[in-house]
Design an enzyme around this catalytic site. Sequence first.
Site, short mmCIF file in Angstrom:
data_model
loop_
_atom_site.label_atom_id
_atom_site.label_comp_id
_atom_site.label_asym_id
_atom_site.label_seq_id
_atom_site.Cartn_x
_atom_site.Cartn_y
_atom_site.Cartn_z
N TYR A 176 0.84 -1.20 0.00
CA TYR A 176 0.00 0.00 0.00
C TYR A 176 0.88 1.25 0.00
CZ TYR A 176 -4.28 2.66 0.78
OH TYR A 176 -5.34 3.53 0.65
N LYS A 178 -3.54 8.54 3.38
CA LYS A 178 -4.87 8.27 3.93
C LYS A 178 -4.93 8.63 5.41
CE LYS A 178 -7.10 6.59 0.33
NZ LYS A 178 -8.29 7.26 -0.25
#
Length: 257
Positions: A158, A165
């Site tokens: 990720y 995020k």
Amino acid sequence: MTPLVDLRGKRGLIVGIANEQSIAAGCAEAFSRCGARLAATYLNEKAKGWVEPVADRLGAEWLAPCDVREPGQLEALFDQVRDRWGGLDFLLHSIAFAPRDDLHGRVVDSSAEGFGIAMDVSCHSFLRMAKLAEPLMAQGGCLLCVTFYGSERVVENYNLMGPVKAALESATRYIAAELGPQGIRAHAISPGPIATRAASGIARFDELLERAAAQTPVGQLVTIEDVGGLAAFLVSDAASRITGTVIPVDGGQHLLA
């Protein structure tokens, strides 16, 4: 089909439909089923061909371009909202981007430029939308964005999107606190892994999907319809006293180490 909640009369702007399999499309479907009036955006002319059929099927009243990196385009979008509707009741922000080299490499190797682009498109654009939406939500409203549990735990591959995020979730809390006095609520929805076109940019995402299906207590991956159900509830009057949350829709995956 029985509506999940009553959104009749509410006006919603959907930013981030990529195609009919995208999370934003699942949310827009739920909003439409519940009676909301919708407008949607597309990134560019190439993307419009994928977004327009979804918008037409859901009865969106209008469609407009929105590339948050193009100067003035986001402001023009909200000018259209004011001119066409005179106000706005809810907004869904479902866009994210990081340059491929920065996304596929280690976080510590990310370039300043790549990190800045990822933060601008994926996080700061939500703050910009909140500011532009504020005067259009004179009677209150709800602002939604989409996050992922890679914000709080290290998820293999990720990479750069994890810190980005995390920033988006923090921004959501500040939006909720600062705009709360005007009756404007804000939430970050955190779905489990879903096979969308955006997610396909993450290296070895198919392996992440397999692990997620094996790890969830319910034994199933979530769908865009699951996310839409939560989104419809959050923008409804039934959730008028809920704000500033990061809510997982992941079959319970967040419970497990």
